[in-house]
Design a protein around this motif. Structure first.
Motif, PDB file in Angstrom:
ATOM      1  N   SER A 257       0.799  -1.238   0.000  1.00 16.85           N
ATOM      2  CA  SER A 257       0.000   0.000   0.000  1.00 16.85           C
ATOM      3  C   SER A 257       0.826   1.280   0.000  1.00 16.85           C
ATOM      4  O   SER A 257       0.248   2.365  -0.037  1.00 16.85           O
ATOM      5  CB  SER A 257      -0.936   0.015   1.217  1.00 16.85           C
ATOM      6  N   LEU A 258       2.143   1.192   0.026  1.00 16.28           N
ATOM      7  CA  LEU A 258       2.991   2.387   0.064  1.00 16.28           C
ATOM      8  C   LEU A 258       3.912   2.429  -1.146  1.00 16.28           C
ATOM      9  O   LEU A 258       4.464   1.411  -1.566  1.00 16.28           O
ATOM     10  CB  LEU A 258       3.824   2.416   1.347  1.00 16.28           C
ATOM     11  N   THR A 259       4.092   3.613  -1.703  1.00 19.86           N
ATOM     12  CA  THR A 259       4.976   3.827  -2.850  1.00 19.86           C
ATOM     13  C   THR A 259       5.660   5.183  -2.716  1.00 19.86           C
ATOM     14  O   THR A 259       4.994   6.161  -2.348  1.00 19.86           O
ATOM     15  CB  THR A 259       4.177   3.801  -4.173  1.00 19.86           C
ATOM     16  N   PRO A 260       6.976   5.257  -2.990  1.00 21.86           N
ATOM     17  CA  PRO A 260       7.879   4.186  -3.396  1.00 21.86           C
ATOM     18  C   PRO A 260       8.372   3.368  -2.194  1.00 21.86           C
ATOM     19  O   PRO A 260       8.892   3.922  -1.230  1.00 21.86           O
ATOM     20  CB  PRO A 260       9.031   4.939  -4.060  1.00 21.86           C
ATOM     21  N   SER A 261       8.195   2.066  -2.301  1.00 22.44           N
ATOM     22  CA  SER A 261       8.679   1.149  -1.274  1.00 22.44           C
ATOM     23  C   SER A 261       8.875  -0.204  -1.928  1.00 22.44           C
ATOM     24  O   SER A 261       8.068  -1.110  -1.783  1.00 22.44           O
ATOM     25  CB  SER A 261       7.671   1.070  -0.115  1.00 22.44           C
ATOM     26  N   GLN A 262      10.000  -0.291  -2.696  1.00 25.91           N
ATOM     27  CA  GLN A 262      10.248  -1.495  -3.485  1.00 25.91           C
ATOM     28  C   GLN A 262      11.648  -1.428  -4.098  1.00 25.91           C
ATOM     29  O   GLN A 262      12.451  -0.558  -3.769  1.00 25.91           O
ATOM     30  CB  GLN A 262       9.210  -1.608  -4.600  1.00 25.91           C
ATOM     31  N   LEU A 263      11.913  -2.374  -4.988  1.00 26.58           N
ATOM     32  CA  LEU A 263      13.173  -2.408  -5.724  1.00 26.58           C
ATOM     33  C   LEU A 263      13.136  -1.461  -6.918  1.00 26.58           C
ATOM     34  O   LEU A 263      12.104  -1.345  -7.591  1.00 26.58           O
ATOM     35  CB  LEU A 263      13.425  -3.826  -6.248  1.00 26.58           C
ATOM     36  N   TYR A 264      14.290  -0.822  -7.165  1.00 26.80           N
ATOM     37  CA  TYR A 264      14.454   0.012  -8.362  1.00 26.80           C
ATOM     38  C   TYR A 264      15.800  -0.280  -8.996  1.00 26.80           C
ATOM     39  O   TYR A 264      16.761  -0.639  -8.303  1.00 26.80           O
ATOM     40  CB  TYR A 264      14.334   1.504  -8.001  1.00 26.80           C
ATOM     41  N   ARG A 265      15.851  -0.095 -10.319  1.00 23.41           N
ATOM     42  CA  ARG A 265      17.086  -0.371 -11.062  1.00 23.41           C
ATOM     43  C   ARG A 265      18.073   0.796 -10.921  1.00 23.41           C
ATOM     44  O   ARG A 265      17.668   1.961 -10.928  1.00 23.41           O
ATOM     45  CB  ARG A 265      16.792  -0.601 -12.540  1.00 23.41           C
ATOM     46  N   THR A 266      19.353   0.439 -10.813  1.00 22.53           N
ATOM     47  CA  THR A 266      20.413   1.439 -10.872  1.00 22.53           C
ATOM     48  C   THR A 266      21.304   1.110 -12.067  1.00 22.53           C
ATOM     49  O   THR A 266      21.048   0.157 -12.802  1.00 22.53           O
ATOM     50  CB  THR A 266      21.259   1.430  -9.583  1.00 22.53           C
ATOM     51  N   GLN A 267      22.361   1.871 -12.214  1.00 23.60           N
ATOM     52  CA  GLN A 267      23.246   1.663 -13.351  1.00 23.60           C
ATOM     53  C   GLN A 267      23.892   0.279 -13.325  1.00 23.60           C
ATOM     54  O   GLN A 267      24.143  -0.313 -14.380  1.00 23.60           O
ATOM     55  CB  GLN A 267      24.339   2.743 -13.350  1.00 23.60           C
ATOM     56  N   ASP A 268      24.158  -0.245 -12.129  1.00 23.66           N
ATOM     57  CA  ASP A 268      24.871  -1.522 -12.038  1.00 23.66           C
ATOM     58  C   ASP A 268      24.122  -2.596 -11.243  1.00 23.66           C
ATOM     59  O   ASP A 268      24.702  -3.611 -10.872  1.00 23.66           O
ATOM     60  CB  ASP A 268      26.255  -1.318 -11.422  1.00 23.66           C
ATOM     61  N   GLY A 269      22.832  -2.384 -10.954  1.00 25.54           N
ATOM     62  CA  GLY A 269      22.115  -3.397 -10.194  1.00 25.54           C
ATOM     63  C   GLY A 269      20.780  -2.898  -9.677  1.00 25.54           C
ATOM     64  O   GLY A 269      19.976  -2.350 -10.435  1.00 25.54           O
ATOM     65  N   TRP A 270      20.587  -3.065  -8.345  1.00 24.46           N
ATOM     66  CA  TRP A 270      19.307  -2.730  -7.738  1.00 24.46           C
ATOM     67  C   TRP A 270      19.518  -1.992  -6.424  1.00 24.46           C
ATOM     68  O   TRP A 270      20.554  -2.136  -5.763  1.00 24.46           O
ATOM     69  CB  TRP A 270      18.508  -4.001  -7.447  1.00 24.46           C
TER      70      TRP A 270
END
Length: 416
Positions: A257-270
């Protein structure tokens, strides 16, 4: 078997308690626990208490190789001494005792008479068969706490059922909550039910001891893998029981129920971001060079952001992929709740783990052994490796008043 205590017996008793003196600064120094335990959940719970100074005496069956965890591979320090076993049994003692023999029962009762706790993690129907319940031991020690950790409890239709962590995760709904929505059901990567049930058992035992010392009367304390697995559902269970809402898996391990609260992509991973307070959204917007997002109507509140989760994920991915995870962590440090996504090696080798001295090292089997330290910080103290099977049998039995001749007689009968 009830010969009066001699000077030699008294000295043996002192020797049996000598380790308490070396750890007298620890909060549980002087607490004695007799543990009929093996494998994971039970030994994990009593290891918490041993790390805090309790004297934990493992009872192992002399006829079946003892704690089955000794044989769990693939890594070993030697025969009957696996890395798995060492992970759950440091700072303990081990004696061999066959509780199915009369001599074994007599020894158990003598040990129970001077213990605070008798604990087991057997199948639910076995404690009463082996004389491990409060009703069976209260005559030798009315203040005794008898702890029972089982798969499904000691009563009901499943009392005699064996059970393991992954089964509990499956039946309690965990696999429906873990992984990607379009993937198969997935268990958690750790034996989290075993670990939490052991920790819960440790809490229960201490509560029982506090109560027994206040009232002079002990009791049975029961904990089961299934009950702990179900209890861990916490707010997820409350949502279903009161609002009829059964949640499922979310993309990228997102909060339901909350955002942003998760995985996100970066240049070299997560990277994992958790803006679980309204203020963090504005801070995040500033840190990533998008201050206008803080007041954008479509992003302004939790409700707004949840309605636009997919767009936020796309927008954040685009920004975060302009730098590495490490670079973003330096920008977010102490401002935005964030964590790099590490594998186990990276987690244990991290600078923060070293800074906080979360790893300990001690000598065993002719060389150094490294393990994760207790999460309860209660002062520095020496760490002893997990015991060899039966390493302390004679010492502990002498401390309970058995003569050398009686011990040898028990050994000849296969009771130890």
């Amino acid at each position: 078997m009830n010969a009066p205590e001699t000077l030699a017996h008294a000295r043996a008793r002192e020797a049996a308690h000598a380790h308490v003196d070396t750890q007298a600064n620890l909060p549980l120094a002087g607490l004695r626990i007799i543990a009929v335990e093996q494998y994971g959940a039970g030994p994990f719970g009593t290891q918490h208490l041993a790390d805090l100074g309790a004297e934990v005496i493992k009872i192992e069956n002399p006829h079946d190789g003892g704690d089955v965890g000794r044989a769990v591979g693939p890594h070993y320090f030697g025969p009957g001494d696996s890395h798995f076993y060492q992970s759950f049994n440091r700072n303990k003692k081990s004696i061999t005792l066959d509780l199915k023999k009369p001599e074994g029962q007599e020894a158990l009762r003598r040990l129970a008479a001077e213990a605070d706790v008798v604990f087991n993690n057997l199948r639910g129907d076995l404690p009463s068969k082996l004389g491990l319940t409060y009703a069976q031991l209260k005559d030798v020690n009315p203040q005794l706490v008898c702890g029972h950790l089982s798969a499904y409890g000691r009563t009901g239709s499943r009392a005699a059922w064996p059970g393991y962590d992954y089964l509990m995760q499956a039946e309690a709904g965990y696999l429906s909550l873990t992984g990607e929505p379009d993937g198969p059901p997935a268990r958690m990567g750790l034996s989290i039910i075993d670990l939490m049930t052991g920790t819960t058992a440790a809490m229960g035992l201490l509560a029982g001891v506090v109560g027994a010392r206040a009232s002079g009367v002990g009791r049975d304390i029961d904990v089961s893998l299934f009950d702990v697995a179900l209890h861990n559902l916490a707010y997820v269970a409350t949502w279903y029981l009161n609002a009829g809402k059964a949640i499922g898996r979310e993309t990228r391990s997102a909060h339901p129920s909350l955002t942003p609260s998760q995985l996100y992509r970066t240049q070299d991973g997560w990277i994992f971001l958790m803006c679980n307070k309204e203020k963090f959204w504005g801070v995040l917007a500033q840190c990533i060079g998008k201050p206008e997002w803080a007041d954008a109507p479509e992003f302004k509140t939790f409700k707004d952001r949840l309605a636009n989760r997919e767009r936020i994920t796309q927008e954040l991915d685009a920004v975060l992929q302009t730098a590495t995870t490490e670079e973003w962590m330096k920008r977010f440090a102490g401002k935005v709740p964030a964590a790099p996504v590490y594998d186990v090696a990276q987690a244990l080798d991290s600078d923060f783990v070293a800074e906080q001295e979360r790893l300990l090292e001690f000598d065993h089997a002719g060389g150094p052994v490294r393990m994760v330290a207790s999460p309860v910080r209660a002062g520095a103290h020496p760490t002893r490796p997990a015991p060899a099977m039966g390493e302390h049998t004679d010492e502990v039995l002498r401390g309970a008043g058995f003569s050398d001749q009686q011990i040898e007689a028990m050994r000849g009968k296969g009771a130890i």
